[in-house]
Motif scaffolding. Sequence first.
Motif, PDB file in Angstrom:
ATOM      1  N   VAL A 219       0.849  -1.195   0.000  1.00  0.00           N
ATOM      2  CA  VAL A 219       0.000   0.000   0.000  1.00  0.00           C
ATOM      3  C   VAL A 219       0.891   1.254   0.000  1.00  0.00           C
TER       4      VAL A 219
ATOM      5  N   HIS B 195       0.911   3.271   2.729  1.00  0.00           N
ATOM      6  CA  HIS B 195       0.309   4.246   3.649  1.00  0.00           C
ATOM      7  C   HIS B 195       1.034   4.289   4.988  1.00  0.00           C
TER       8      HIS B 195
ATOM      9  N   SER C 103      -3.745  -2.030  -2.301  1.00  0.00           N
ATOM     10  CA  SER C 103      -3.024  -2.966  -1.441  1.00  0.00           C
ATOM     11  C   SER C 103      -2.606  -4.249  -2.152  1.00  0.00           C
TER      12      SER C 103
ATOM     13  N   GLY D 138       0.991  -5.817   5.582  1.00  0.00           N
ATOM     14  CA  GLY D 138       0.127  -5.946   6.751  1.00  0.00           C
ATOM     15  C   GLY D 138      -0.721  -7.207   6.683  1.00  0.00           C
ATOM     16  N   ASP D 139      -1.265  -7.611   7.836  1.00  0.00           N
ATOM     17  CA  ASP D 139      -2.091  -8.820   7.865  1.00  0.00           C
ATOM     18  C   ASP D 139      -3.379  -8.626   7.064  1.00  0.00           C
TER      19      ASP D 139
ATOM     20  N   MET E  57     -14.053  -1.516   3.614  1.00  0.00           N
ATOM     21  CA  MET E  57     -14.153  -0.065   3.678  1.00  0.00           C
ATOM     22  C   MET E  57     -15.358   0.403   4.508  1.00  0.00           C
TER      23      MET E  57
ATOM     24  N   PHE F 294     -11.122   1.185  -6.236  1.00  0.00           N
ATOM     25  CA  PHE F 294     -10.936  -0.237  -5.924  1.00  0.00           C
ATOM     26  C   PHE F 294     -11.803  -1.131  -6.807  1.00  0.00           C
TER      27      PHE F 294
HETATM   28  C1  LIG Z   1      -7.204  -2.776  -3.230  1.00  0.00           C
HETATM   29  C2  LIG Z   1      -7.366  -1.918  -2.008  1.00  0.00           C
HETATM   30  N1  LIG Z   1      -8.508  -2.015  -1.281  1.00  0.00           N
HETATM   31  C3  LIG Z   1      -8.659  -1.246  -0.182  1.00  0.00           C
HETATM   32  C4  LIG Z   1      -7.682  -0.372   0.202  1.00  0.00           C
HETATM   33  C5  LIG Z   1      -7.894   0.559   1.377  1.00  0.00           C
HETATM   34  N2  LIG Z   1      -6.939   0.244   2.451  1.00  0.00           N
HETATM   35  C6  LIG Z   1      -5.828   0.980   2.658  1.00  0.00           C
HETATM   36  S1  LIG Z   1      -4.921   0.430   3.928  1.00  0.00           S
HETATM   37  C7  LIG Z   1      -6.043  -0.763   4.264  1.00  0.00           C
HETATM   38  C8  LIG Z   1      -5.842  -1.678   5.433  1.00  0.00           C
HETATM   39  C9  LIG Z   1      -4.632  -2.487   5.270  1.00  0.00           C
HETATM   40  O1  LIG Z   1      -4.503  -3.252   6.416  1.00  0.00           O
HETATM   41  P1  LIG Z   1      -3.109  -3.873   6.767  1.00  0.00           P
HETATM   42  O2  LIG Z   1      -2.495  -4.422   5.542  1.00  0.00           O
HETATM   43  O3  LIG Z   1      -3.294  -4.819   7.886  1.00  0.00           O
HETATM   44  O4  LIG Z   1      -2.242  -2.624   7.168  1.00  0.00           O
HETATM   45  P2  LIG Z   1      -2.328  -1.708   8.492  1.00  0.00           P
HETATM   46  O5  LIG Z   1      -2.926  -0.418   8.048  1.00  0.00           O
HETATM   47  O6  LIG Z   1      -3.156  -2.411   9.510  1.00  0.00           O
HETATM   48  O7  LIG Z   1      -0.938  -1.534   8.904  1.00  0.00           O
HETATM   49  C10 LIG Z   1      -7.100  -0.748   3.368  1.00  0.00           C
HETATM   50  C11 LIG Z   1      -8.251  -1.654   3.387  1.00  0.00           C
HETATM   51  C12 LIG Z   1      -6.524  -0.304  -0.594  1.00  0.00           C
HETATM   52  N3  LIG Z   1      -5.541   0.550  -0.313  1.00  0.00           N
HETATM   53  N4  LIG Z   1      -6.388  -1.090  -1.679  1.00  0.00           N
END
Ligand SMILES: Cc1ncc(C[n+]2csc(CCOP(=O)(O)OP(=O)(O)O)c2C)c(N)n1
Length: 615
Positions: free
Chosen positions: A70, A72, A115, A143-144, A337, A386
Amino acid sequence: MNVIDIKDPSFLKALSIKELESLSEEIRAFLMSSLAETGGHLSSNLGVVEATIALHKVFDSPHDKIIFDVGHQTYTHKILTGRANQFATLRKTDGLSGFLKRSESQHDCFEAGHSSTSLAAGAGMLYAKNLGANLGHVIMFIGDGALASGPALEALNFIGHDAQKHPIIILNDNEMSISKNIGHLSRMLTKIRMRKSLRRLRKTTGKLIPKPFRNLTLKVEKRIRGFISGHSYFEDLGYTYFGPLDGHDYKSLLKVFEIAKKEAQPCVIHIRTQKGRGYPHSEKDTVGSWHGVSPFNIETGEPIKPQNGVKSYSKIVAEYLTQKAALESFYVITPAMMSGSELREFQVAYPQRFIDVGIAEQTALTMASGIGLNHIKVFVSIYSTFLQRAYDAILHDLARHDVHAVIGIDRAGLVGGDGETHQGIYDIPLLYHIPNMTIAHPKNAEEMYGILQYAFNEHKGVIAVRYPREFVPAIELDISKSLAIPPSWERLTDGKTVTLITFGTHIESLTRIIKERKLPITLINARYLKPLDINILKTIDSTKPLLIVEESTLNGGLGSVIISYFADQNIRFPKIKRLGFDDCFVPQGDRETMLMRYGLDVDSILEEAEKLYET
Ligand SMILES: Cc1ncc(C[n+]2csc(CCOP(=O)(O)OP(=O)(O)O)c2C)c(N)n1
């Protein structure tokens, strides 16, 4: 050291564990005060401070490639790679990206926003290395939540079979996606954690148990362990597995990262971290409110600018669904989401009819088909960006079966700070050519209710209802008073010199200004993008210029479909102009500024119309 002065991660090599710990504290404090001003992905970043520092201490970026899934959660990475001084511009127009960005730093080796791509990207890099690309270790940090998504699982399966390559996968397990994690993988990780706790328990209690009973307890424990964990999932897939480790403990992180560096096999390092660590409000969050935040007051945790007196379109839709659910049974599906799409209230009121499939967009849409084929209504709430992941599910599984399903396309149009990777401007061409597909985009909240009434009560096939990341006055809408609006356009003004066809929320301002200024523009609200309203198209005066405006990519958009229609009818206009995004990726920036930049704000649209009727 002041974090602002950090230029690159090389200084970490010389730091002791104590010094690393105090650096973590400084980075956390910096992140908190900085994000309180700008907003951003707070919780995910507070959770990975130690893990990111440890990675940069053990590995040598940029020769070693660290790919964050991701992207983020890369704020600490950005700080360590010399970008702390840009944090005031985080996610702003022309500012620091909230994700990895290759143009920002040589340490950002891959960009995402969506992601679950890190494992495949890393696999690609390892294959490139095999053919001589000059790179070191390849580390994928995931991430999980993201690991449970299809693309990540596919790559996990693929990479593990190739013992010649040496990917290092860091699984960041914080038991959360944006909201609580779902699914069996998440349960399996819990079992692994329990196994570790059991081992620790045995170590500490073993000596207290009288000798004759020790063997007995061991047997019982073995049985429990077998039941709880079975073989390690990752080992079975071909990985050397390390963990679970405390992802905030430098001693274990550094030790295991060093061992993994020397491994010759694919390996998974399972670290446990606390999402939102160091800030009481985010530590306690179980629903995802602190995953991504707008500017807030550090002391109280309250937003600086509470959205009083307005509601998001997501909320309007969620309220419709909640009112509708009181009248009849149907399912609402979200791919992870719930929080962003404001579906929490629905989930609390109707937990049995709410399905969070995790980050699994394709699954969400194919499931909708399975539900719809059994004549049960279903609403899939999905962000435009998405939805790109679910193209085949919509075409092959939903539309081909001609199933009745309502797709709520949230964040249609420009999205602001998330930027390039998240713009909702590609779904119209993506869906338009799919047979059996209906696409709508209301101009305001009332029209949204009318279109949803049609979509739920009268429509027979797949219908997508788009809505933007925008706010409307917080009026209460009443489902019982909302009449269904079937596929049709509306002519809002009658002008003599130019026809303007558009859709979306700027229609209200356009109507008002055209009427106030008595502009000679015929304004048409194309609230259903598909099907075209042929009756209205036939009434358009083809001796006058035509302007088509869409907050969407132009290629394959509404304008191109309308032009094709007129070409097929052999109807020619003296002039046709389309406004939209012309074959480009649109960077981050606040919506108003970006609309102005691309000539899509109300003033620019009217200027363009004026130019057409003046020439
Ligand atoms: C394909 C897609 N669907 C939804 C999202 C929105 N999204 C961004 S971060 C996230 C959660 C990711 O969870 P995790 O991998 O466990 O990382 P954490 O934030 O818990 O560290 C989601 C659903 C995305 N970025 N990409």
